[in-house]
Design a protein around this motif. Structure first.
Motif, PDB file in Angstrom:
ATOM      1  N   SER A   1     -32.448   6.977  -7.899  1.00 39.00           N
ATOM      2  CA  SER A   1     -31.830   8.021  -8.710  1.00 39.00           C
ATOM      3  C   SER A   1     -30.323   8.052  -8.423  1.00 39.00           C
ATOM      4  CB  SER A   1     -32.458   9.366  -8.335  1.00 39.00           C
ATOM      5  OG  SER A   1     -31.911  10.358  -9.136  1.00 39.00           O
ATOM      6  N   GLY A   2     -29.530   8.080  -9.472  1.00 39.37           N
ATOM      7  CA  GLY A   2     -28.069   8.098  -9.312  1.00 39.37           C
ATOM      8  C   GLY A   2     -27.466   6.714  -9.190  1.00 39.37           C
TER       9      GLY A   2
ATOM     10  N   GLY B   1     -27.073   4.563 -11.526  1.00 40.00           N
ATOM     11  CA  GLY B   1     -26.255   4.227 -12.693  1.00 40.00           C
ATOM     12  C   GLY B   1     -27.055   3.643 -13.844  1.00 40.00           C
ATOM     13  N   LYS B   2     -28.362   3.830 -13.840  1.00 39.52           N
ATOM     14  CA  LYS B   2     -29.217   3.225 -14.885  1.00 39.52           C
ATOM     15  C   LYS B   2     -28.899   3.812 -16.267  1.00 39.52           C
ATOM     16  CE  LYS B   2     -32.972   4.597 -12.743  1.00 39.52           C
ATOM     17  NZ  LYS B   2     -32.356   5.274 -11.591  1.00 39.52           N
ATOM     18  N   SER B   3     -28.894   5.149 -16.352  1.00 37.77           N
ATOM     19  CA  SER B   3     -28.609   5.776 -17.657  1.00 37.77           C
ATOM     20  C   SER B   3     -27.182   5.457 -18.088  1.00 37.77           C
ATOM     21  CB  SER B   3     -28.785   7.295 -17.573  1.00 37.77           C
ATOM     22  OG  SER B   3     -30.086   7.615 -17.171  1.00 37.77           O
ATOM     23  N   SER B   4     -26.266   5.429 -17.116  1.00 31.77           N
ATOM     24  CA  SER B   4     -24.865   5.118 -17.449  1.00 31.77           C
ATOM     25  C   SER B   4     -24.762   3.709 -18.021  1.00 31.77           C
ATOM     26  CB  SER B   4     -23.981   5.233 -16.206  1.00 31.77           C
ATOM     27  OG  SER B   4     -24.116   6.503 -15.636  1.00 31.77           O
TER      28      SER B   4
ATOM     29  N   GLN C   1     -33.434  10.172 -21.928  1.00 28.48           N
ATOM     30  CA  GLN C   1     -34.212  10.605 -20.757  1.00 28.48           C
ATOM     31  C   GLN C   1     -34.786  12.005 -21.013  1.00 28.48           C
ATOM     32  OE1 GLN C   1     -32.013   9.910 -17.186  1.00 28.48           O
ATOM     33  NE2 GLN C   1     -33.693  10.464 -15.838  1.00 28.48           N
TER      34      GLN C   1
ATOM     35  N   HIS D   1     -38.951   4.019 -13.503  1.00 26.73           N
ATOM     36  CA  HIS D   1     -39.085   4.438 -12.111  1.00 26.73           C
ATOM     37  C   HIS D   1     -40.474   4.059 -11.648  1.00 26.73           C
ATOM     38  CE1 HIS D   1     -35.896   6.667 -10.319  1.00 26.73           C
ATOM     39  NE2 HIS D   1     -35.714   7.454 -11.348  1.00 26.73           N
TER      40      HIS D   1
END
Ligand SMILES: Nc1ncnc2c1ncn2[C@@H]1O[C@H](COP(=O)(O)OP(=O)(O)OP(=O)(O)O)[C@@H](O)[C@H]1O
Ligand SMILES: [Mg+2]
Length: 467
Positions: A109-110, A112-115, A151, A269
Motif C-alpha cells: 500500500s502506498g 504508487g500502483k494507482s499513481s 479503486q 492485492h
C-alpha cells in the motif's frame, strides 16, 4: 469510414449480419494454456440461438501502452518547516503493456500502483518522461477506447443493478446497436459477473443498504466492459472479493486480454497462487520504484538470482510482497528493498531486453484484419472506428430518465424538493404579486425572471457540483 462491425470472428465479413456469440459462462472460464491460446482478437464460440446470450461488441483498435523514465513528483508542505518540498511518487519507471496481455501491478500500500495507472492512462499529465499509446501521447480520440475501473466506485444508489447497466449501455452503445442488442449485452454481463440474482436489487449507498461490496466491484467492472474497450485499467478489482470470485474476475480480465486482444492493466492485492499463475506480465513496485518488471513466470528465477529463493510450497505473490513490504521500524527491510531496487537497475542496464521497447515499425507490422488492426505510431486514424455512443439527444434522454428514477425512488429527496419548490413558489409569488405593465413593473418582471432562472439552474446543478 469503415463500418462498425459486430464481432464475428477472424474470418469476419464487414457486411455480414450480426452473429450470435455464445459467451463463456463467467464462473467456468477455462484458463487457456500459453501454448494453445488463440491469437488476440480471435473469434469467440458461436452457436447459441438464445437472444439473451448474444454478445455484441464493437470493433476496436489494438493499443500498445509504453512509458519511459516516468517520474511523478508532487509538491508537499514540510510538516516542521512548512516549506514546500518535492515528494517523489514514481521514480524512473519504464515499461510496456501490449494487446493480448494481462499486466498486473503489485506492491505494498502506498507503493504508487494507482499513481502509475493514472499516469499511463493519461488521467495524470503532470509527469516527467513519456507515457504513450502506439507511440503517440493520449488524446481525446484515443481516450474513447480506454476504460478505467476506479479503486473507489461511484454509483447512483437508487438504481437497480440492471437499470444501471441498461442506462450505461444506452449511453455507450445506442449509437450503433439496437435496444435489443445492447440489452442482450447487459444480460450477458449480468450472467458473466454472477450478478443475475441481484439484478433487481437497488445498488444502495451510505444511507441505504444495497448490493454487497463484492457485487459493487463486479458491477463497476461489468460497466466498463460493456463495450469491450481497447485498453482497460482496473484498480484493485478483486479487493473485497472472496477467493473464488477474485479468481473469476482475473480470469475475466485475462480472457478480455487474450481472446479479445485488448490491453489490460490491473493492480491486485494478495493474489492466490492460482490467480498469480494467470498473470502474463508483472510489475512489482516498492516506494514508487520498480523491483521487477517482465513475465510473471520469470519473477521467481529473478528473485532467486538476487538471493531470494521462494520456498517450494509458498505462494510466490506472498513471498514477493514479504520481501518488499517495509514497516517504519524495520531497518533490515528498508535495506533489503534498497538492494532489490539497485539489483533491478543493474539488471536493466545489463539486459536491454528487460524492457521490451516497442518501436513504431513493430506496431505497423502487426497490423492485420478485423479487430487486430493496429494503428500508426502517430496515433492512427480514429475515424476508422465508429463511435457507438448515444447522440446528444440520446444522452439527455438517458440522464433525464436516470434523474427521474432517482427522484421517484429517493422519497426523502423528493419530499424535500417538493417542499422547497412550494415555499419558493409562494415567496416569489408574494414578492412579485400583481406586477403592473409600466416601467417599474417591467423592471420587476426582469428581476422575477432572473430569480427563477437562477434558482432552476443552480438548484439542478448544485448536487452535481458538490459530488
Ligand atoms: N497528490 C498527492 N500528494 C501527496 N502525496 C500523494 C499524492 N498522490 C499520491 N500520493 C502519495 O503517493 C503514494 C502512492 O499513492 P498511490 O495511491 O499510488 O498508492 P497505491 O500503491 O495505489 O496504494 P494502495 O494499495 O493503498 O491503493 C502514497 O504514499 C500517497 O500518499
Ligand atoms: Mg491504490
Amino acid at each position: 469510414m469503415a463500418a462498425l462491425r459486430l464481432r464475428s470472428g477472424n474470418d469476419r465479413d464487414p457486411t455480414a449480419s450480426p452473429v450470435e456469440i455464445e459467451p463463456l459462462p463467467y464462473t467456468s472460464v477455462a484458463t487457456p494454456k500459453s501454448g494453445d491460446r488463440p491469437s488476440p482478437g480471435s473469434r469467440s464460440r458461436q452457436g447459441s440461438n438464445n437472444r439473451r446470450n448474444q454478445c455484441y461488441t464493437v470493433e476496436a483498435p489494438r493499443l500498445t501502452l509504453e512509458w519511459r523514465a516516468l517520474q511523478l513528483e508532487v509538491t508537499v508542505q514540510n510538516a516542521q518547516t512548512k516549506a514546500p518540498e518535492q515528494k517523489v511518487i514514481l521514480e524512473q519507471l519504464s515499461g510496456v503493456a501490449r494487446p493480448g496481455e494481462l499486466l498486473v501491478v503489485m506492491g505494498p500500500s502506498g507503493a504508487g500502483k494507482s499513481s502509475l495507472l493514472d499516469c499511463i492512462s493519461g488521467r495524470n499529465t503532470a509527469i516527467q518522461g513519456a507515457a504513450t499509446v502506439n507511440g503517440a501521447p493520449w488524446n481525446k480520440h484515443l481516450k474513447r477506447f480506454a476504460a478505467y475501473v476506479m479503486q473507489e466506485d461511484l454509483f447512483h444508489a437508487t438504481l437497480t443493478v440492471r437499470e444501471h447497466l441498461a442506462l450505461q449501455a444506452r449511453l455507450r452503445m445506442s449509437g450503433s446497436f439496437t435496444r435489443e442488442q445492447y440489452l442482450g449485452r447487459v444480460d450477458t454481463l449480468l450472467e458473466e459477473f454472477g450478478l443475475a440474482k441481484s439484478k433487481d436489487t437497488l445498488i444502495g449507498g451510505w444511507m441505504q443498504r444495497g448490493i454487497s461490496g463484492g457485487e459493487r466491484k463486479r458491477l463497476a467492472l461489468a460497466t466498463e466492459l460493456l463495450t469491450n474497450p481497447s485498453v482497460l485499467f482496473a484498480d484493485e478489482p478483486t479487493s473485497g472479493l472472496d477467493s473464488f470470485m477474485a479468481k473469476s474476475v482475473v480470469q475475466q480480465l485475462q480472457r478480455l486480454a487474450v481472446r479479445e486482444g485488448r490491453t489490460v492493466v490491473t493492480t491486485i492485492h494478495q493474489p492466490s497462487s492460482e490467480v498469480f499463475a494467470l498473470f502474463d506480465r508483472l510489475e512489482l513496485l516498492a516506494d514508487g520504484a520498480t523491483i521487477y518488471q517482465g513475465k510473471a513466470a520469470e519473477a521467481m528465477p529473478y528473485f532467486a538470482s538476487c538471493g531470494f529463493q521462494c520456498p517450494t510450497f509458498m505462494n510466490p505473490a506472498d513471498y514477493f510482497m514479504e520481501q518488499i513490504v517495509v514497516v517504519d521500524t524495520d531497518v533490515g527491510g528498508a535495506e533489503r528493498v534498497r538492494s532489490l531496487k539497485e539489483a533491478w537497475k543493474t539488471n536493466m542496464t545489463q539486459r536491454n531486453e528487460a524492457i521490451e521497447v516497442v518501436n513504431p515499425q513493430d506496431i505497423h507490422s502487426s497490423s492485420t484484419s478485423g479487430n487486430q488492426v493496429a494503428m500508426a505510431a502517430s496515433g492512427g486514424n480514429m475515424d476508422d472506428f465508429e463511435d457507438p455512443r448515444a447522440s446528444v439527444y440520446g444522452q439527455i434522454s438517458v440522464l433525464a430518465t436516470r434523474n427521474a428514477l432517482r427522484l421517484l425512488r429517493d422519497k426523502t429527496a423528493l419530499r424535500l424538493q417538493t417542499i422547497q419548490t412550494l415555499v419558493t413558489t409562494v415567496l416569489v409569488g408574494i414578492i412579485f404579486f400583481q406586477l403592473t405593465l409600466d416601467q417599474q413593473g417591467v423592471s420587476n418582471f426582469s428581476g422575477a425572471f432572473f430569480y427563477v432562472v437562477t434558482e432552476q439552474v443552480y438548484g439542478a446543478s448544485m448536487p452535481a457540483i458538490m459530488s
